[in-house]
Scaffold this motif. Structure first.
Motif, mmCIF file in Angstrom:
data_model
loop_
_atom_site.group_PDB
_atom_site.id
_atom_site.type_symbol
_atom_site.label_atom_id
_atom_site.label_comp_id
_atom_site.label_asym_id
_atom_site.label_seq_id
_atom_site.Cartn_x
_atom_site.Cartn_y
_atom_site.Cartn_z
ATOM 1 N N ASP A 1 0.803 -1.220 0.000
ATOM 2 C CA ASP A 1 0.000 0.000 0.000
ATOM 3 C C ASP A 1 0.838 1.273 0.000
ATOM 4 O O ASP A 1 0.584 2.199 -0.745
ATOM 5 C CB ASP A 1 -0.945 0.011 1.205
ATOM 6 N N SER A 2 1.842 1.349 0.855
ATOM 7 C CA SER A 2 2.619 2.586 0.955
ATOM 8 C C SER A 2 3.885 2.533 0.109
ATOM 9 O O SER A 2 4.713 3.429 0.167
ATOM 10 C CB SER A 2 3.000 2.845 2.417
ATOM 11 N N LYS A 3 4.038 1.446 -0.663
ATOM 12 C CA LYS A 3 5.194 1.303 -1.556
ATOM 13 C C LYS A 3 6.510 1.421 -0.794
ATOM 14 O O LYS A 3 7.464 2.029 -1.258
ATOM 15 C CB LYS A 3 5.117 2.313 -2.693
ATOM 16 N N ASP A 4 6.577 0.858 0.406
ATOM 17 C CA ASP A 4 7.806 0.860 1.196
ATOM 18 C C ASP A 4 8.871 0.076 0.439
ATOM 19 O O ASP A 4 8.730 -1.126 0.207
ATOM 20 C CB ASP A 4 7.538 0.213 2.564
ATOM 21 N N ILE A 5 9.942 0.760 0.046
ATOM 22 C CA ILE A 5 10.965 0.134 -0.782
ATOM 23 C C ILE A 5 11.611 -1.040 -0.068
ATOM 24 O O ILE A 5 12.019 -2.023 -0.698
ATOM 25 C CB ILE A 5 12.034 1.182 -1.212
ATOM 26 N N ILE B 1 7.057 -3.903 10.059
ATOM 27 C CA ILE B 1 6.781 -3.170 8.813
ATOM 28 C C ILE B 1 6.194 -4.107 7.755
ATOM 29 O O ILE B 1 5.360 -3.687 6.943
ATOM 30 C CB ILE B 1 8.028 -2.447 8.272
ATOM 31 N N PHE B 2 6.593 -5.377 7.789
ATOM 32 C CA PHE B 2 6.046 -6.329 6.823
ATOM 33 C C PHE B 2 4.561 -6.553 7.088
ATOM 34 O O PHE B 2 3.738 -6.534 6.162
ATOM 35 C CB PHE B 2 6.806 -7.651 6.888
ATOM 36 N N LYS B 3 4.200 -6.754 8.360
ATOM 37 C CA LYS B 3 2.796 -6.978 8.706
ATOM 38 C C LYS B 3 1.953 -5.748 8.382
ATOM 39 O O LYS B 3 0.800 -5.867 7.946
ATOM 40 C CB LYS B 3 2.665 -7.336 10.187
ATOM 41 N N LYS B 4 2.520 -4.574 8.570
ATOM 42 C CA LYS B 4 1.795 -3.351 8.251
ATOM 43 C C LYS B 4 1.500 -3.272 6.757
ATOM 44 O O LYS B 4 0.389 -2.879 6.343
ATOM 45 C CB LYS B 4 2.610 -2.129 8.688
ATOM 46 N N GLU B 5 2.469 -3.637 5.918
ATOM 47 C CA GLU B 5 2.310 -3.546 4.470
ATOM 48 C C GLU B 5 1.466 -4.685 3.907
ATOM 49 O O GLU B 5 0.592 -4.471 3.075
ATOM 50 C CB GLU B 5 3.684 -3.576 3.782
ATOM 51 N N MET B 6 1.735 -5.912 4.362
ATOM 52 C CA MET B 6 1.167 -7.091 3.716
ATOM 53 C C MET B 6 -0.002 -7.722 4.475
ATOM 54 O O MET B 6 -0.610 -8.676 4.010
ATOM 55 C CB MET B 6 2.260 -8.143 3.509
ATOM 56 N N LYS B 7 -0.297 -7.212 5.679
ATOM 57 C CA LYS B 7 -1.423 -7.718 6.482
ATOM 58 C C LYS B 7 -1.260 -9.189 6.859
ATOM 59 O O LYS B 7 -2.247 -9.890 7.104
ATOM 60 C CB LYS B 7 -2.752 -7.520 5.745
ATOM 61 N N CYS B 8 -0.029 -9.665 6.903
ATOM 62 C CA CYS B 8 0.246 -11.024 7.360
ATOM 63 C C CYS B 8 1.710 -11.095 7.775
ATOM 64 O O CYS B 8 2.501 -10.180 7.493
ATOM 65 C CB CYS B 8 -0.048 -12.066 6.272
ATOM 66 N N THR B 9 2.094 -12.172 8.457
ATOM 67 C CA THR B 9 3.483 -12.317 8.885
ATOM 68 C C THR B 9 4.353 -12.732 7.700
ATOM 69 O O THR B 9 3.857 -13.297 6.708
ATOM 70 C CB THR B 9 3.601 -13.390 9.975
ATOM 71 N N PRO B 10 5.664 -12.497 7.785
ATOM 72 C CA PRO B 10 6.564 -12.951 6.709
ATOM 73 C C PRO B 10 6.483 -14.459 6.483
ATOM 74 O O PRO B 10 6.473 -14.917 5.339
ATOM 75 C CB PRO B 10 7.946 -12.532 7.212
#
Length: 287
Positions: free
Chosen positions: A178-182, A218-227
């Motif tokens: 969503d936020s295009k976090d590089i 930051i991964f959970k925030k972007e992808m809505k799931c754990t790595p």
């Protein structure tokens, strides 16, 4: 079109035309290939991720691979359909990185392209409209074999038509993050290109240049799931393709994906697909 989506290779599975009359009603369709529909007459509905899409004449619809959806039709409905998958080896799939629009308005050229695709692939229509009767290893393998029998000229033209149809959707793609976090995008690219490896949180945190705890946040925030959940999902998607397109034993499929514990592989495979790997392959025995 994003600059990094270069030279994708597509494998055509099916192309054809269907006239239906309230008999296009299927639940929980989850396929490892993509679908494009060109609606010619009537109307129907597709339900994807709690969103409703009313299929209308003179529109194109794209359903990406590994997209859980339901089909519903209550009256007369006709459409052209194209089933295909992206041949991805050690690189990121376009469907991994980008969200594609489901619906776009079609043009007269789109209609001509779909009909031409059918003309040069006349024997690739579905034998049955029930997804469970064509979305299975034996049938899938036959479609792939049919593709390998195509002449070089037909292969080139087929690829060209698929490029043109998908180019309409490419113009409107969006990054899945969503936020295009590089940092997350770099990690996703690594996961997509090394799915067969034993991927660790330490490796991913190093790629993101943050601590493991911060990376997980930051991964959970972007992808809505754990790595870990995301990695397992991508491994099982690749496992489905391997089970459909090769005759590799199930244990070898698990090892190919660095899943040494076969019980764990069976468990997560069933979690994502609703079937064990053995059941997934045996479904074709009834046909």
């Amino acid at each position: 079109m994003p600059k990094d989506l270069e030279n994708p290779k597509f494998i055509l599975l099916n192309v054809g035309y269907s006239e239906l009359n309230a008999n296009w009603n299927w639940k929980k369709i989850y396929s490892p290939f993509a679908r494009i529909y060109y609606v010619s007459e009537g109307d129907a509905t597709i339900y994807i991720n709690e969103a409703t899409y009313d299929l209308k004449p003179d529109h194109l619809y794209l359903i990406p691979p590994f997209t859980l959806h339901d089909d519903e039709c209550k009256s007369y409905f006709s459409l052209y359909y194209v089933h295909f998958y992206e041949d991805v080896i050690n690189r990121e799939s376009m469907f991994d990185k980008y969200d594609f629009p489901i619906e776009i308005r079609a043009t007269s050229l789109d209609m001509m392209l779909v009909r031409r695709l059918w003309d040069i692939n006349p024997d690739r229509q579905l034998r049955d409209y029930d997804p469970q009767l064509y979305d299975n290893p034996p049938t899938f393998s036959q479609y792939v074999a049919d593709n390998n029998k195509m002449s070089r000229r037909s292969k080139f033209e087929t690829q060209g038509i698929l490029y043109q149809l998908l180019s309409k959707f490419y113009a409107l793609v969006k990054l899945k993050a969503d936020s295009k976090d590089i940092r997350v995008n770099n990690v996703l690219k690594y996961i997509h290109e090394t799915t067969e490896n034993n991927i660790t949180l330490t490796q991913l945190a190093d790629i993101a240049c943050v601590t493991i705890d911060h990376f997980i946040r930051i991964f959970k925030k972007e992808m809505k799931c754990t790595p870990l959940k995301y990695i397992n999902m991508k491994k099982i998607e690749k496992a489905q393709l391997l089970l459909l397109t090769t005759d590799m034993p199930i244990r070898e499929v698990a090892l190919e994906l660095s899943l040494d514990n076969i019980s764990y592989f069976n468990r997560i495979f069933k979690y994502y697909t609703g079937r064990t790997p053995t059941e997934y392959r045996k479904i074709g025995n009834k046909f």
